[in-house]
Scaffold this active site. Structure first.
Site, mmCIF file in Angstrom:
data_model
loop_
_atom_site.group_PDB
_atom_site.id
_atom_site.type_symbol
_atom_site.label_atom_id
_atom_site.label_comp_id
_atom_site.label_asym_id
_atom_site.label_seq_id
_atom_site.Cartn_x
_atom_site.Cartn_y
_atom_site.Cartn_z
ATOM 1 N N LYS A 560 33.161 40.033 46.857
ATOM 2 C CA LYS A 560 34.282 40.981 46.864
ATOM 3 C C LYS A 560 35.518 40.206 46.416
ATOM 4 O O LYS A 560 35.442 38.980 46.263
ATOM 5 C CB LYS A 560 34.501 41.576 48.263
ATOM 6 C CG LYS A 560 34.529 40.489 49.366
ATOM 7 C CD LYS A 560 34.639 41.061 50.762
ATOM 8 C CE LYS A 560 33.364 41.615 51.334
ATOM 9 N NZ LYS A 560 33.287 43.061 51.476
ATOM 10 N N LYS A 566 39.884 39.804 54.209
ATOM 11 C CA LYS A 566 38.431 39.950 54.101
ATOM 12 C C LYS A 566 37.695 38.772 54.751
ATOM 13 O O LYS A 566 36.495 38.784 54.942
ATOM 14 C CB LYS A 566 38.024 40.068 52.627
ATOM 15 C CG LYS A 566 38.564 41.327 51.942
ATOM 16 C CD LYS A 566 38.151 41.368 50.489
ATOM 17 C CE LYS A 566 38.845 42.442 49.673
ATOM 18 N NZ LYS A 566 38.246 43.783 49.808
ATOM 19 N N LYS A 671 26.534 49.508 48.829
ATOM 20 C CA LYS A 671 25.570 49.080 47.804
ATOM 21 C C LYS A 671 24.517 48.156 48.416
ATOM 22 O O LYS A 671 23.324 48.255 48.105
ATOM 23 C CB LYS A 671 26.299 48.380 46.647
ATOM 24 C CG LYS A 671 27.236 49.319 45.892
ATOM 25 C CD LYS A 671 28.250 48.588 45.016
ATOM 26 C CE LYS A 671 29.370 49.548 44.623
ATOM 27 N NZ LYS A 671 30.542 48.867 44.044
#
Ligand code: 26Q
Length: 723
Positions: A560, A566, A671
């Site tokens: 990512k 994150k 995903k």
């Protein structure tokens, strides 16, 4: 509405199949478009010729789709986004057509390898990350749902930068994706649009004695549209993505040539064309960048003028516009469209303000993608005034009427007025684009349930109280065509053999796979497929990085954009701990391959430092024979859509570890889940809904909840810990 377009190219020759026809066109393009003899054609020629053949099929279907939509005078969805992270298009187009396998076999007979050819295609990286990829997934899904939808965007000459790793550091290289031309686009000079910038506003009175504003003394730029076909899967529909490229206008050229010398004029022309030159490579707000504001307005002006051109073909008044157009704003990046719509309706079409505002609000919807206050777009009033003087006036007028309404409801509450105003006064005077987007839209949506709740409770509580019915949530999704059917054909096949192929267009049908969860045969097949996918990725890593990756180890993956929220840093710190424990023989841990992939914004120093750390830790671990068969770390350079299609099917463990309340949704998380990886994650963004869907047993939960984070944040001082 559904259209059925049974148009099989070549159907007049009843024995020939679609793919025969495709191959024939491929050979034709090789000869007549690439001007190559078979013996001299390069793989690039072959890739281009094949893509052009596919494009022929798609544009043939697009013509029929468009005719159907125009004849029916249907309502269209217009998706406005400054970003589209399309990735490669050849494989997914063939897969959506249902022709990939037969095409592969036919090419094999000609001595060509489709799997190799398709990888020649450079990714169309016209986006930064999640927001741009979401736009691309939505286009696929809208087409597959037979929705009359058009995407609008900018045709950046340079997409997201190419990332190289030099001595562990990220180095950015320009991504000139158009080097060999794109076989997917068609330029449409007949629909070029003039766009005004800068200048001043004059106030006049018209013949009827009504005040009129005249925006004059502008610089003129032309928007040249390029169309890319968007195929559906399993229906005849082909929609369009229309991307604008900036060109100097002829009249501007004349002025410039008259003013100065020839070379100066050409130089000015080149400057104009920088508008669509490059994608801003930050997925956070770029403050104070004049060019960025110009990009946004250039895009919006071209797009709205195109929408009106289409609408005007069938209508004499604008009254029907809300029944014929729904315009969705992908974040605030195109929010200046609200003031542009008002300008067109009031200044050009002489509507009363109230009527224009009714139409505007009925047409626009706004999707918010971020909760972080520092990431909200606020343009300095001084910059706005210089570039878009008339739009600033209009925004002031919108604000005045809006604040009057607020005052009527909450008289005397000046704090609330200040908080809700479209204009902030400090630390600098600026236009709050999120407020403009909320006020000018019928609906505001967040991108996951938690995110939508937090928009109401944390981000804009005053607005949620004022218009509770306006705030909704639409949880993100990903197209199962690209993210399972195309990138993991083996798993897709195993699923289809058990539950049929309905899941491809209706993902809820995957539930029918549940009875097979305990079926040893399905489990074995799943394991074999996962192993093959890991083998494929291991070979790539071996080739690119010369790092051996044991495929029986757990593939633990975090891919990512690089952001502190994150928490890639936390992940690599965990790897260091694991390394020490294995090296010092303090724990008997199962073998792991820890994989990272991430681009950092070029100006985000801390993020780049984390990439350097990951690479340095990797080097230490990967060269220590004491842990060789137990732990490997690799930073996979230049993470992008096509690499995601290789990595995600090979993952065992999906890292979704953002601090709760920071990741609006995440889409990578979906995903991975779709490809059968287990998730380790926090209760953040769409992780919450993924956990509900897959069951708590299949989700490794950790970390604080959003409420706990909010509670501790006021007192938490990490620098004081451990001192
Ligand atoms: C804004 C102004 C000036 C220059 C750049 C920008 C800019 C560009 C891109 C600001 C933000 C972005 C991208 C944001 C983004 O990708 N957000 C992600 O959107 C996904 C789709 O909804 C979510 O899943 C992610 O959680 C969210 O981070």
């Amino acid at each position: 509405m559904s259209i059925s377009t049974e148009i099989t190219p070549g159907s007049d020759h009843s024995k020939r199949t679609d793919v025969d026809w495709l191959i024939e066109r491929f050979l034709g393009h090789l000869k007549y478009t690439r001007a190559k003899d078979w013996a001299y054609a390069t793989s690039m020629d072959q890739y281009l010729a094949l893509s052009l053949a596919v494009r022929d099929v798609l544009f043939e279907r697009k013509i029929i789709t468009q005719l159907t939509h125009t004849r029916g005078d249907v309502k269209r969805v217009y998706y406005l986004s400054l970003e589209y992270l399309l990735g490669q298009m050849l494989r997914c187009s063939l897969v959506n057509l249902g022709w990939y396998e037969s095409c592969r076999e036919r090419l094999e007979r000609l001595g060509l390898d489709l799997d190799e050819l398709r990888d020649i295609e450079p990714d169309a990286g016209l986006g930064n990350g999640g927001l741009g990829r979401l736009a691309a997934c939505y286009l696929d899904s809208l087409a597959t749902l037979d929705m009359p939808a058009l995407g609008y965007g900018i045709r950046y000459e340079y997409g997201i930068f190419d990332q190289e790793i030099v001595n562990g550091w990220q180095v950015e290289r320009p991504d000139y994706w158009l080097r060999f031309g794109s076989p997917w686009e068609i330029v449409r000079p007949e629909f070029a649009c003039p766009v005004r910038l800068f200048g001043r506003v004059e106030h006049r009175t018209d013949a009827a004695g009504r005040p009129r504003s005249l925006w004059t003394g502008c610089r003129l730029v032309m928007g040249l549209p390029y169309d890319i076909p968007i195929p559906s899967c399993g229906t005849g529909t082909v929609n369009l993505l229309r991307l604008w490229s900036a060109r100097a206008s002829e009249s501007f050229d004349l002025n410039a040539f008259n003013r100065g010398g020839y070379l100066e004029a050409v130089q000015e022309q080149a400057l104009t064309e920088t508008i669509s030159k490059v994608l801003y490579p930050s997925d956070a707000v770029e403050k104070n960048r004049e060019l960025r504001l110009i990009q946004q307005y250039f895009f919006v002006a071209c797009t709205l003028s195109d929408i009106f051109r289409r609408y005007d073909k069938n209508h004499d008044t604008v009254d029907e516009l809300p029944n014929k157009a729904a315009i969705q704003l992908n974040d605030t990046h195109p929010a200046v469209a609200i003031s542009e719509m008002m300008r067109i309706l009031v200044d050009e079409r002489a509507l009363r303000w109230e009527r224009a505002w009714e139409i505007t609000q009925a047409v626009f919807g706004y999707t918010n993608h971020t909760l972080m206050p520092e990431a909200l777009e606020i343009w300095p009033v001084s910059l706005f005034e210089r570039v878009l003087p008339r739009h600033l006036e209009i925004i002031y007028d919108i604000n005045q009427r809006f604040l009057d309404d607020v005052r009527r409801r909450y008289s005397g509450d000046s704090g609330r007025i200040q908080r809700m105003s479209l204009i902030q006064e400090s630390p600098f005077k600026g236009v709050r684009m999120a407020h403009l987007a909320i006020v000018g839209s019928h609906t505001v949506n967040g991108v996951a349930k938690l995110h939508s709740d937090l928009i109401r409770s944390r981000l804009v509580p005053d607005f949620a109280e004022f218009w509770p019915e306006r705030f909704t949530g639409v949880t993100n999704g990903v197209t199962p065509r690209r993210w399972l059917l195309a990138c993991n054909s083996a798993l897709a096949g195993a699923i289809t053999r058990r539950i049929g192929d309905g899941w491809i267009r209706d993902l809820d049908q995957l539930r029918r796979l549940e009875p097979f969860a305990d079926d040893p045969e399905f489990q074995k097949e799943f394991q074999q497929i996962k192993r093959q996918n890991k083998q494929r990725l291991a070979e790539w890593i071996g080739r690119k990085l010369a790092i051996p990756t044991p495929i029986d180890a757990m593939f633990d993956v975090q891919v990512k954009r690089l952001h502190e929220y994150k928490r890639q840093l936390m992940n690599i710190l965990q790897v260091i701990i694991r390394y020490h424990r294995i090296r010092d023989e303090r724990a008997d841990l199962p073998p792991r391959v820890v994989l990272f992939g991430a681009k950092a914004a070029p100006s985000y120093h801390h993020a780049k430092l984390i990439i350097k750390l990951i690479n340095d830790v990797g080097r230490t671990i990967n060269t220590d024979p004491r842990v060789a068969d137990r732990l490997r770390v690799a930073f996979l350079p230049n993470y992008r859509v096509s690499l995601a299609e290789l990595i995600i099917p090979a993952a065992d463990l999906s890292e979704q570890i953002s601090t709760a309340g920071t990741e609006a949704s995440g889409t990578g998380n979906m995903k991975f889940a779709l490809n059968g990886a287990l998730t380790i994650g926090t209760l953040d963004g769409a992780n919450v809904e993924i956990r509900d869907a897959v069951g708590a047993d299949n989700f490794f939960l950790f970390g604080l909840t959003e409420q706990e984070v909010a509670y501790y944040r006021s007192t938490y001082q990490p620098w004081q810990l451990g001192t």
